[in-house]
Design a protein around this motif. Structure first.
Motif, PDB file in Angstrom:
ATOM      1  N   LEU A  57      17.744 146.740   4.284  1.00  7.22           N
ATOM      2  CA  LEU A  57      18.480 145.731   3.755  1.00  7.22           C
ATOM      3  C   LEU A  57      18.074 145.043   2.421  1.00  7.22           C
ATOM      4  CD1 LEU A  57      20.303 145.554   7.086  1.00  7.22           C
ATOM      5  CD2 LEU A  57      20.670 147.241   4.218  1.00  7.22           C
ATOM      6  N   VAL A  58      16.659 144.518   2.777  1.00  2.70           N
ATOM      7  CA  VAL A  58      16.129 143.519   1.503  1.00  2.70           C
ATOM      8  C   VAL A  58      15.679 143.670   1.057  1.00  2.70           C
ATOM      9  CG1 VAL A  58      16.716 141.800   3.922  1.00  2.70           C
ATOM     10  CG2 VAL A  58      14.461 142.524   3.397  1.00  2.70           C
ATOM     11  N   ASP A  59      14.648 142.663   0.114  1.00  4.12           N
ATOM     12  CA  ASP A  59      13.304 143.191  -0.908  1.00  4.12           C
ATOM     13  C   ASP A  59      12.848 143.325  -0.666  1.00  4.12           C
ATOM     14  OD1 ASP A  59      11.919 141.488  -2.618  1.00  4.12           O
ATOM     15  OD2 ASP A  59      13.102 142.249  -3.822  1.00  4.12           O
ATOM     16  N   ARG A  60      11.943 144.680  -0.810  1.00  5.15           N
ATOM     17  CA  ARG A  60      10.592 144.594  -0.078  1.00  5.15           C
ATOM     18  C   ARG A  60       9.694 144.000  -0.379  1.00  5.15           C
ATOM     19  NH1 ARG A  60      12.112 150.985  -0.523  1.00  5.15           N
ATOM     20  NH2 ARG A  60      13.961 151.351   1.173  1.00  5.15           N
ATOM     21  N   ARG A  61       9.489 144.091  -1.162  1.00  5.81           N
ATOM     22  CA  ARG A  61       8.324 143.042  -1.826  1.00  5.81           C
ATOM     23  C   ARG A  61       8.193 142.017  -0.811  1.00  5.81           C
ATOM     24  NH1 ARG A  61       8.261 139.686  -5.948  1.00  5.81           N
ATOM     25  NH2 ARG A  61       5.896 139.340  -6.730  1.00  5.81           N
ATOM     26  N   ARG A  62       9.255 141.080  -1.542  1.00  3.17           N
ATOM     27  CA  ARG A  62       9.621 139.897  -0.728  1.00  3.17           C
ATOM     28  C   ARG A  62       9.445 139.410   0.839  1.00  3.17           C
ATOM     29  NH1 ARG A  62      13.859 136.855  -3.389  1.00  3.17           N
ATOM     30  NH2 ARG A  62      12.889 137.163  -5.186  1.00  3.17           N
ATOM     31  N   PHE A  63       9.647 140.693   1.881  1.00  6.20           N
ATOM     32  CA  PHE A  63       9.906 140.971   3.324  1.00  6.20           C
ATOM     33  C   PHE A  63       8.236 141.367   3.946  1.00  6.20           C
ATOM     34  CE2 PHE A  63      10.335 143.574   6.726  1.00  6.20           C
ATOM     35  CZ  PHE A  63      10.906 142.646   7.648  1.00  6.20           C
ATOM     36  N   LEU A  64       7.916 141.601   3.088  1.00  3.99           N
ATOM     37  CA  LEU A  64       5.989 142.574   3.188  1.00  3.99           C
ATOM     38  C   LEU A  64       5.340 141.403   2.599  1.00  3.99           C
ATOM     39  CD1 LEU A  64       5.644 146.166   1.220  1.00  3.99           C
ATOM     40  CD2 LEU A  64       6.033 145.394   3.765  1.00  3.99           C
ATOM     41  N   LEU A  65       5.326 140.759   1.681  1.00  8.97           N
ATOM     42  CA  LEU A  65       5.081 139.673   1.449  1.00  8.97           C
ATOM     43  C   LEU A  65       5.348 138.231   2.421  1.00  8.97           C
ATOM     44  CD1 LEU A  65       5.178 138.885  -2.238  1.00  8.97           C
ATOM     45  CD2 LEU A  65       3.028 139.085  -1.472  1.00  8.97           C
ATOM     46  N   VAL A  66       6.209 138.256   2.896  1.00  6.51           N
ATOM     47  CA  VAL A  66       6.482 136.970   4.218  1.00  6.51           C
ATOM     48  C   VAL A  66       5.987 137.308   5.424  1.00  6.51           C
ATOM     49  CG1 VAL A  66       7.862 135.777   6.166  1.00  6.51           C
ATOM     50  CG2 VAL A  66       8.475 135.960   3.083  1.00  6.51           C
ATOM     51  N   THR A  67       6.140 138.596   5.640  1.00  2.16           N
ATOM     52  CA  THR A  67       5.652 139.085   7.209  1.00  2.16           C
ATOM     53  C   THR A  67       4.469 139.018   6.723  1.00  2.16           C
ATOM     54  OG1 THR A  67       5.746 141.389   6.493  1.00  2.16           O
ATOM     55  CG2 THR A  67       7.297 140.428   7.775  1.00  2.16           C
ATOM     56  N   GLN A  68       3.118 139.459   5.607  1.00  8.18           N
ATOM     57  CA  GLN A  68       1.959 138.761   6.524  1.00  8.18           C
ATOM     58  C   GLN A  68       1.400 137.680   5.440  1.00  8.18           C
ATOM     59  OE1 GLN A  68      -0.488 142.080   5.591  1.00  8.18           O
ATOM     60  NE2 GLN A  68       1.208 142.942   5.763  1.00  8.18           N
ATOM     61  N   VAL A  69       2.132 137.001   5.253  1.00  3.99           N
ATOM     62  CA  VAL A  69       1.635 135.211   5.034  1.00  3.99           C
ATOM     63  C   VAL A  69       1.611 135.076   5.978  1.00  3.99           C
ATOM     64  CG1 VAL A  69       2.383 133.348   4.621  1.00  3.99           C
ATOM     65  CG2 VAL A  69       2.040 134.734   2.401  1.00  3.99           C
ATOM     66  N   LEU A  70       2.773 135.257   6.975  1.00  8.21           N
ATOM     67  CA  LEU A  70       2.947 135.051   8.633  1.00  8.21           C
ATOM     68  C   LEU A  70       1.725 135.455   9.466  1.00  8.21           C
ATOM     69  CD1 LEU A  70       6.800 135.382   9.295  1.00  8.21           C
ATOM     70  CD2 LEU A  70       5.610 133.222   8.737  1.00  8.21           C
ATOM     71  N   MET A  71       1.436 136.836   9.448  1.00  7.19           N
ATOM     72  CA  MET A  71       0.333 137.706  10.040  1.00  7.19           C
ATOM     73  C   MET A  71      -1.162 136.684   9.734  1.00  7.19           C
ATOM     74  SD  MET A  71       1.005 141.602  10.612  1.00  7.19           S
ATOM     75  CE  MET A  71       1.237 141.509   8.851  1.00  7.19           C
TER      76      MET A  71
END
Length: 197
Positions: A57-71
């Protein structure tokens, strides 16, 4: 992308070795040692289905960037605490749970990228390469982690793993996803998508 994923997967297996070793050095409780793997794996059970719906449902690229930064932030914090000698069993478990949550959120979205990265005729080869990636990282990651752990400390292994997230962030940030076709139906809510799935 394959190379960045391999580096990150290898770092994850290195982290597993270091986390188990660190827990053994903090406590002799077998329950705590068992909780290391539980903390890292439980988020998949709790969040993977929801993450799959959200990833659609969301922008995949942005979602991956956010999760990677959090990890990256969680692993870097773990590394800093370990090097400073301030990590406790519960801090270790909490930060491993945070990293596991990021992995649970990332995995479904990461797997849906293959159709966007390769032509339909090459998908079976891409899926095979993905399996090789996972298994090769599982084979070499613990060995590399053990060597680094023996030569330095668990904190060093955690910081190296944090750097592997940075590698993925660079690759995902440079990647330009093809635009999705505009849907004719109204947008679906995450709860509805989970129920439909």
């Amino acid at each position: 992308m394959w190379g960045a994923q391999f580096v990150s997967n290898t770092g994850g297996w290195m982290q597993t070795v270091a986390a188990q070793w660190l827990m053994l050095s903090l406590t002799s409780s077998v329950a705590y040692v068992a909780l290391v793997q539980t903390a890292a794996s439980l988020p998949v059970l709790l969040f993977a289905v929801i993450a799959g719906a959200v990833g659609d449902l969301v922008d995949r690229r942005r979602f991956l960037l956010v999760t990677q930064v959090l990890m990256l932030a969680a692993v870097a914090a773990l590394g800093a605490l370990a090097i400073a000698g301030l990590v406790t069993p519960w801090a270790l478990l909490g930060l491993l749970f945070a990293v596991g949550t990021g992995q649970a959120l990332t995995s479904p979205t990461w797997q849906t990228l293959q159709p966007e990265l390769v032509a339909p005729a090459e998908r079976s080869q891409a899926i095979s390469l993905g399996a090789v990636n996972q298994n090769l990282a599982r084979a070499v990651g613990p060995a590399i982690g053990g060597l680094i752990l023996a030569a330095s400390s668990a904190g060093t292994v955690f910081l190296i793993n944090a750097a592997t997230f940075a590698a993925v962030i660079v690759v995902v940030a440079a990647w330009r996803a093809p635009s999705r076709p505009a849907g004719t139906l109204p947008g679906e809510h995450a709860g509805e998508a989970v129920r439909a799935g």
